[in-house]
Design an enzyme around this catalytic site. Structure first.
Site, short mmCIF file in Angstrom:
data_model
loop_
_atom_site.label_atom_id
_atom_site.label_comp_id
_atom_site.label_asym_id
_atom_site.label_seq_id
_atom_site.Cartn_x
_atom_site.Cartn_y
_atom_site.Cartn_z
N GLU A 38 0.87 -1.16 0.00
CA GLU A 38 0.00 0.00 0.00
C GLU A 38 0.92 1.23 0.00
O GLU A 38 1.82 1.32 0.85
CB GLU A 38 -0.87 -0.02 1.26
CG GLU A 38 -1.87 1.10 1.25
CD GLU A 38 -2.77 1.13 2.48
OE1 GLU A 38 -2.77 0.18 3.28
OE2 GLU A 38 -3.47 2.16 2.62
N ARG A 264 5.06 -13.38 9.44
CA ARG A 264 5.75 -12.13 9.15
C ARG A 264 7.09 -12.10 9.87
O ARG A 264 7.33 -12.85 10.80
CB ARG A 264 4.89 -10.94 9.52
CG ARG A 264 4.62 -10.79 11.01
CD ARG A 264 3.50 -9.79 11.30
NE ARG A 264 3.84 -8.44 10.89
CZ ARG A 264 3.17 -7.75 9.96
NH1 ARG A 264 2.14 -8.27 9.34
NH2 ARG A 264 3.52 -6.52 9.67
N LYS A 274 4.15 0.52 9.97
CA LYS A 274 4.33 1.77 9.24
C LYS A 274 3.84 2.97 10.05
O LYS A 274 4.41 4.05 9.96
CB LYS A 274 3.57 1.72 7.91
CG LYS A 274 4.35 1.03 6.82
CD LYS A 274 3.69 1.25 5.47
CE LYS A 274 3.01 0.00 5.03
NZ LYS A 274 2.36 0.05 3.74
P1 ATP Z 1 1.60 -1.94 8.20
O1 ATP Z 1 0.64 -2.94 8.74
O2 ATP Z 1 2.84 -1.79 8.99
O3 ATP Z 1 0.99 -0.63 7.81
P2 ATP Z 1 1.45 -3.57 5.92
O4 ATP Z 1 1.97 -4.88 6.28
O5 ATP Z 1 -0.02 -3.44 5.87
O6 ATP Z 1 2.12 -2.52 6.85
P3 ATP Z 1 1.61 -3.37 3.09
O7 ATP Z 1 2.11 -2.26 2.25
O8 ATP Z 1 0.19 -3.72 3.00
O9 ATP Z 1 2.03 -3.01 4.57
O10 ATP Z 1 2.52 -4.65 2.88
C1 ATP Z 1 2.82 -5.18 1.62
C2 ATP Z 1 3.14 -6.63 1.74
O11 ATP Z 1 4.26 -6.81 2.62
C3 ATP Z 1 1.99 -7.41 2.33
O12 ATP Z 1 1.78 -8.54 1.52
C4 ATP Z 1 2.45 -7.78 3.70
O13 ATP Z 1 1.93 -9.01 4.09
C5 ATP Z 1 3.97 -7.81 3.57
N1 ATP Z 1 4.58 -7.50 4.85
C6 ATP Z 1 4.41 -6.40 5.60
N2 ATP Z 1 5.10 -6.48 6.75
C7 ATP Z 1 5.74 -7.68 6.74
C8 ATP Z 1 6.61 -8.36 7.65
N3 ATP Z 1 6.95 -7.84 8.81
N4 ATP Z 1 7.07 -9.58 7.29
C9 ATP Z 1 6.74 -10.11 6.11
N5 ATP Z 1 5.93 -9.54 5.22
C10 ATP Z 1 5.42 -8.33 5.51
MG MG Z 2 -1.52 -3.93 4.48
#
Ligand code: ATP
Ligand code: MG
Length: 561
Positions: A38, A264, A274
């Site tokens: 995102e 994760r 984030k």
């Molecule tokens: P946040 O929850 O911190 O705002 P997010 O995980 O929702 O971040 P996205 O931009 O939606 O952020 O993430 C893009 C991809 O990265 C998603 O498929 C998510 O599952 C993966 N991702 C995010 N954080 C992790 C992590 N700590 N380990 C592995 N994959 C991750």
């Molecule tokens: Mg997300």
């Protein structure tokens, strides 16, 4: 198809096993994956795990991985983040070729699919407020209640949805909900909202839309449109999988990707959400998204991490189904190992103390030969200027040294790396403060290159630079941003209470060997005995370079505990 696996020697992780099985059985000809960020912040090391998994699988099978921006929430998203994310993925060494997509590319399709759901009696316009929807949803123990709007006729739903789209209703007054099951044990299936009204401009579609589709609905359809085979996401989406499948089954889409969840990355001594990273930036606890202490990709890049080290880290931690914590030391070790092999060795003095060699003729200078890597002759060498006045590390001299101190002190002789043996002669002190301002030594002209023809041994070897020739620079010693393993663990405190007060120490008056002035920014070095450093591309100025410490030579944290 041949499985060109980088994980050579390691058994396939459970996702790669599923992929291999699906190709073997003929279910798919090649895997197609996607990475769906995102655009509401910068990527961090957790995202790198997902990137290495998705792009890694595509690379191993010479197939493709799409970069798809999940831009369904216009209030938080910006082009700035889109560009930063593209730069980060490319820097990690991955290529989406021409497969760059945006969920917003599918707004028309998503709308048509919503109409299809309404016509099939599978979606309805609901006028409950957000708060009422929450109350009607029930709990894990109690079933939900049907919305009073659940049984509207199809025509009425079509008409109301059209009005939603035309901007006739206020934000929050109407939503479109999937009609699934208010008694489902899975809360995600209790008539989830699939469209909401948001009178907000979108970074790509402008004011074309005032209704925006929700994540789960959008994600499944986007995957299907792009003919993704394996849709890999983190464990918190496990409970969303039935909704993902419901949408595609109900719409009877041609392509129905398989969602697979993995654990994760949780990394000690950092925060990964984030929202929290944004807080650190906005409230200036750090110096921007690319602050070298941030575990963002851009921060790691500025700190001096290499793409190879991050990929190697992701490879080391692997992919599994169980939540676990990885120690920060594992990441630090990945860069240490990479740089141990690749970084040229140089001499840098962080806390300089002047040394005057009394028996070296004034005005004379000469060159000594130095190796760029002690174990790698192929990395070549360089010459270093040597003269009467040098700088050494202040900590390499003690007026009253303990017995096992093998550096300089009264009556002691040491080897200057690649130079001569020098022997202590006398001290100069500031009369008022008592601080040592310089030390005098004598050198043995027969020991050039660091050995003595009479076989005389010295125990210590120290680094140095020639005072007249060296370059003044600033050095930033970075350490972990948080001082506890899990900054989020405690209910009484917030992560901000655990910031490490010594996460950066800036040294103003450092000296490095002459050649380092002409190096390109981003070059990485080992300062002998001190750690790995890189030239900071943002703050260096001509004639006044700034070096960031990437990592120490050894893990000093395990000792601290
Ligand atoms: P946040 O929850 O911190 O705002 P997010 O995980 O929702 O971040 P996205 O931009 O939606 O952020 O993430 C893009 C991809 O990265 C998603 O498929 C998510 O599952 C993966 N991702 C995010 N954080 C992790 C992590 N700590 N380990 C592995 N994959 C991750
Ligand atoms: Mg997300």
């Amino acid at each position: 198809m041949e499985h060109n696996d980088i994980t050579k020697g390691k058994p396939l992780d459970f996702i790669r096993q599923i992929v291999a099985d699906d190709l073997q059985s003929g279910k798919h000809i090649q895997p197609v994956t996607r990475f769906p960020p995102e655009p509401n912040g910068f990527l961090h090391i957790g995202h790198a795990k997902s990137i290495c998994l998705n792009f890694g699988i595509a690379e191993e099978y010479k197939s493709r991985c799409h970069l798809r921006f999940d831009d369904t929430n216009p209030s938080k998203e910006e082009d700035l983040y889109v560009e930063a994310i593209k730069e980060d993925v490319a820097w990690l060494g991955y290529d989406w070729q021409d497969n760059l997509f945006f969920a917003s590319d599918y707004f028309d399709d998503l709308y048509q699919y919503a109409l299809q759901l309404i016509r099939a009696g599978k979606a309805y316009v609901c006028e409950l407020s957000a708060e009422q929807i929450r109350l009607y949803r029930g709990t894990l123990k109690e079933p939900g209640r049907n919305s009073p709007y659940r049984n509207r006729g199809i025509d009425e739903n079509l008409e109301l949805f059209e009005k939603m789209k035309n901007g006739d209703f206020a934000e929050g007054s109407h939503v479109l909900r999937a009609k699934i099951d208010m008694a489902s044990p899975n809360l995600n299936l209790r008539d989830p909202v699939i469209y909401r009204i948001m009178k907000v401009s979108h970074h790509r579609t402008g004011d074309t839309w005032c209704i925006y589709p929700m994540y789960d609905y959008t994600h499944s359809i986007s995957d299907s449109i792009e003919k993704i085979t394996h849709s890999l996401c983190t464990l918190e989406f496990e409970d969303h999988r039935p909704l993902y499948d419901w949408v595609l089954n109900t719409l009877q889409t041609q392509c129905h990707p398989r969602q697979i969840e993995f654990a994760r990355l949780n990394l000690s001594y950092t925060v990964m959400s984030k929202r929290k990273l944004l807080k650190l930036v906005e409230e200036k606890f750090v110096d921007g998204w690319d602050d070298p202490r941030m575990l963002t990709i851009t921060g790691l890049r500025r700190r001096g991490y290499t793409p190879a080290s991050i990929r190697s880290f992701c490879h080391t931690i692997g992919v599994g189904k169980k939540e676990s914590w990885i120690d920060m030391g594992v990441l630090e070790n990945a860069i240490r190992e990479d740089l141990n092999d690749t970084a040229p060795r140089v001499m840098g003095v962080l806390d300089p103390l002047k040394v005057i060699i009394d028996n070296y003729p004034e005005g004379q200078e000469e060159e000594v030969e130095a190796k760029n890597h002690p174990q790698k002759p192929e990395m070549g060498g360089r010459t270093l200027p040597f003269s009467r006045e040098l700088f050494i590390e202040r900590s390499d001299f003690l007026e009253d040294p303990p017995r096992k101190y093998f550096r300089l002190g009264p009556d002691r002789e040491v080897r200057l790396r690649y130079g001569y043996y020098i022997k202590f002669a006398s001290i100069e002190k500031d009369e008022e403060t008592g601080e040592i301002t310089a030390i005098h030594c004598t050198y043995d002209p027969l020991t050039k290159g660091g050995s003595s023809p009479d076989g005389r041994k010295v125990k210590g070897t120290i680094h140095w630079v020639s005072a007249h020739h060296c370059i003044d620079c600033r050095v930033r010693l970075y350490d972990r941003l948080f001082s506890v393993e899990n900054p989020d663990a405690d209910k009484e405190t917030t992560f901000l209470d655990h910031l490490n007060p010594d996460s950066v120490v800036e040294l103003e008056n450092c000296k490095v060997e002459p050649g380092l002035n002409q190096q390109e920014s981003g070059m990485r070095f080992q300062f002998e005995r001190q750690g790995y450093f890189c030239l900071d591309h943002k703050d260096s100025r001509p004639g006044k370079p700034v070096f960031n410490r990437i990592v120490t030579l050894r893990d000093s944290w395990t000792k601290k505990q």
